[in-house]
Design a protein around this motif. Structure first.
Motif, short mmCIF file in Angstrom:
data_model
loop_
_atom_site.label_atom_id
_atom_site.label_comp_id
_atom_site.label_asym_id
_atom_site.label_seq_id
_atom_site.Cartn_x
_atom_site.Cartn_y
_atom_site.Cartn_z
N SER A 158 0.85 -1.19 0.00
CA SER A 158 0.00 0.00 0.00
C SER A 158 0.89 1.24 0.00
CB SER A 158 -0.95 0.00 1.21
OG SER A 158 -0.22 0.13 2.41
N ILE A 159 0.29 2.38 -0.28
CA ILE A 159 1.03 3.64 -0.35
C ILE A 159 0.60 4.53 0.82
CG2 ILE A 159 1.54 5.69 -1.75
CD1 ILE A 159 2.47 3.06 -3.05
N LEU A 160 1.60 5.04 1.55
CA LEU A 160 1.36 5.95 2.67
C LEU A 160 2.01 7.30 2.37
CD1 LEU A 160 2.43 3.78 5.75
CD2 LEU A 160 0.12 4.20 4.94
N GLU A 161 1.48 8.33 2.98
CA GLU A 161 2.16 9.61 2.92
C GLU A 161 2.93 9.78 4.22
OE1 GLU A 161 0.71 13.36 0.91
OE2 GLU A 161 0.46 13.89 3.03
N CYS A 162 4.21 10.09 4.11
CA CYS A 162 5.09 10.28 5.26
C CYS A 162 5.90 11.55 5.05
CB CYS A 162 6.08 9.12 5.39
SG CYS A 162 5.38 7.50 5.60
N TYR A 163 6.31 12.14 6.16
CA TYR A 163 7.27 13.23 6.06
C TYR A 163 8.66 12.65 5.84
CZ TYR A 163 3.97 16.77 7.70
OH TYR A 163 2.91 17.63 7.81
N ILE A 164 9.45 13.38 5.08
CA ILE A 164 10.84 12.98 4.85
C ILE A 164 11.69 14.25 4.95
CG2 ILE A 164 10.84 13.32 2.35
CD1 ILE A 164 12.39 10.67 2.12
N TYR A 165 12.93 14.08 5.40
CA TYR A 165 13.86 15.20 5.44
C TYR A 165 14.77 15.10 4.21
CZ TYR A 165 12.20 16.13 10.12
OH TYR A 165 11.39 16.44 11.19
N SER A 166 14.50 15.97 3.25
CA SER A 166 15.29 16.03 2.03
C SER A 166 15.82 17.46 1.92
CB SER A 166 14.46 15.64 0.81
OG SER A 166 13.38 16.55 0.66
N THR A 167 16.64 17.70 0.91
CA THR A 167 17.21 19.04 0.80
C THR A 167 17.15 19.59 -0.62
OG1 THR A 167 19.12 20.43 1.32
CG2 THR A 167 19.59 18.19 0.52
N THR A 168 16.87 20.87 -0.69
CA THR A 168 16.98 21.61 -1.94
C THR A 168 18.19 22.55 -1.85
OG1 THR A 168 15.49 23.32 -1.10
CG2 THR A 168 14.52 21.58 -2.45
N SER A 169 18.78 22.64 -0.65
CA SER A 169 19.91 23.56 -0.43
C SER A 169 21.21 22.76 -0.36
CB SER A 169 19.69 24.38 0.83
OG SER A 169 19.27 23.57 1.91
N TYR A 170 21.62 22.27 -1.52
CA TYR A 170 22.84 21.47 -1.60
C TYR A 170 23.78 22.07 -2.65
CZ TYR A 170 20.25 19.43 -5.52
OH TYR A 170 19.53 19.26 -6.66
N LYS A 171 25.05 21.69 -2.54
CA LYS A 171 26.04 22.17 -3.51
C LYS A 171 25.73 21.54 -4.87
CE LYS A 171 29.60 22.88 -0.08
NZ LYS A 171 30.95 22.56 0.40
N PRO A 172 25.78 22.33 -5.95
CA PRO A 172 25.42 21.82 -7.27
C PRO A 172 26.17 20.55 -7.68
CG PRO A 172 25.74 24.20 -7.35
CD PRO A 172 26.15 23.76 -5.98
N GLU A 173 27.43 20.42 -7.26
CA GLU A 173 28.21 19.25 -7.67
C GLU A 173 27.72 17.95 -7.00
OE1 GLU A 173 30.78 21.49 -4.54
OE2 GLU A 173 29.49 22.03 -6.22
#
Length: 156
Positions: free
Chosen positions: A114-129
């Motif tokens: 089944s599919i659940l919605e969960c919070y995750i800690y991801s980032t958009t503020s990372y070094k381009p490389e």
């Protein structure tokens, strides 16, 4: 209680797991194992070999992790621990359940696949490389990658 999906050092057997089971931080109840529905780049970056899930869906792998039900106190602790929102951002993602140990209730039956919605800690503020680093689908601090995580208390 809300659901949080952890994919890195907070998983069972990983260096920061003790924070998840420390009652002083709040309550975190292990629910099961899952896999992101979307693909993400999971990289190990920086001089401390920190796992980062880069918030660029559609690129990388479906990432394996653990599903926890956490109370408000633990969620606040995790936000602070993850330097949210400066370093990581807490966002909802869809997780496919691989194994389930949580309680099933009539209004919320949870079954494998089944599919659940969960919070995750991801980032958009990372070094381009970082987008060019190797991608992983399952993080282990002692994995074959040879990039062992450096604990906070051991950093300079």
């Amino acid at each position: 209680m809300v659901r949080v999906f952890v994919y890195g050092t907070l998983k069972k057997g990983q260096p920061n797991y003790p924070y998840m089971i420390n009652d002083a931080n709040g309550t975190a109840i292990f629910q099961g194992r899952g896999l992101t529905v979307d693909r993400y780049p999971l990289v190990i970056a920086g001089k401390y070999n920190i796992p980062y899930l880069l918030n660029t869906p559609g690129r990388g792998h479906r990432v394996i992790g653990e599903i926890y039900s956490v109370d408000d106190q633990m969620l606040q602790f995790l936000d602070e621990f993850e330097s949210c929102p400066q370093v990581y951002q807490r966002t909802p993602v869809r997780i496919e359940v691989l194994e389930w140990e949580g309680r099933n209730t009539p209004d919320q039956p949870q079954v494998v696949n089944s599919i659940l919605e969960c919070y995750i800690y991801s980032t958009t503020s990372y070094k381009p490389e970082w987008i060019n680093l190797p991608y992983y689908d399952n993080y282990d601090s002692l994995g074959k990658h040879g990039l062992q995580y450096v604990l906070r208390e051991s950093r300079d």
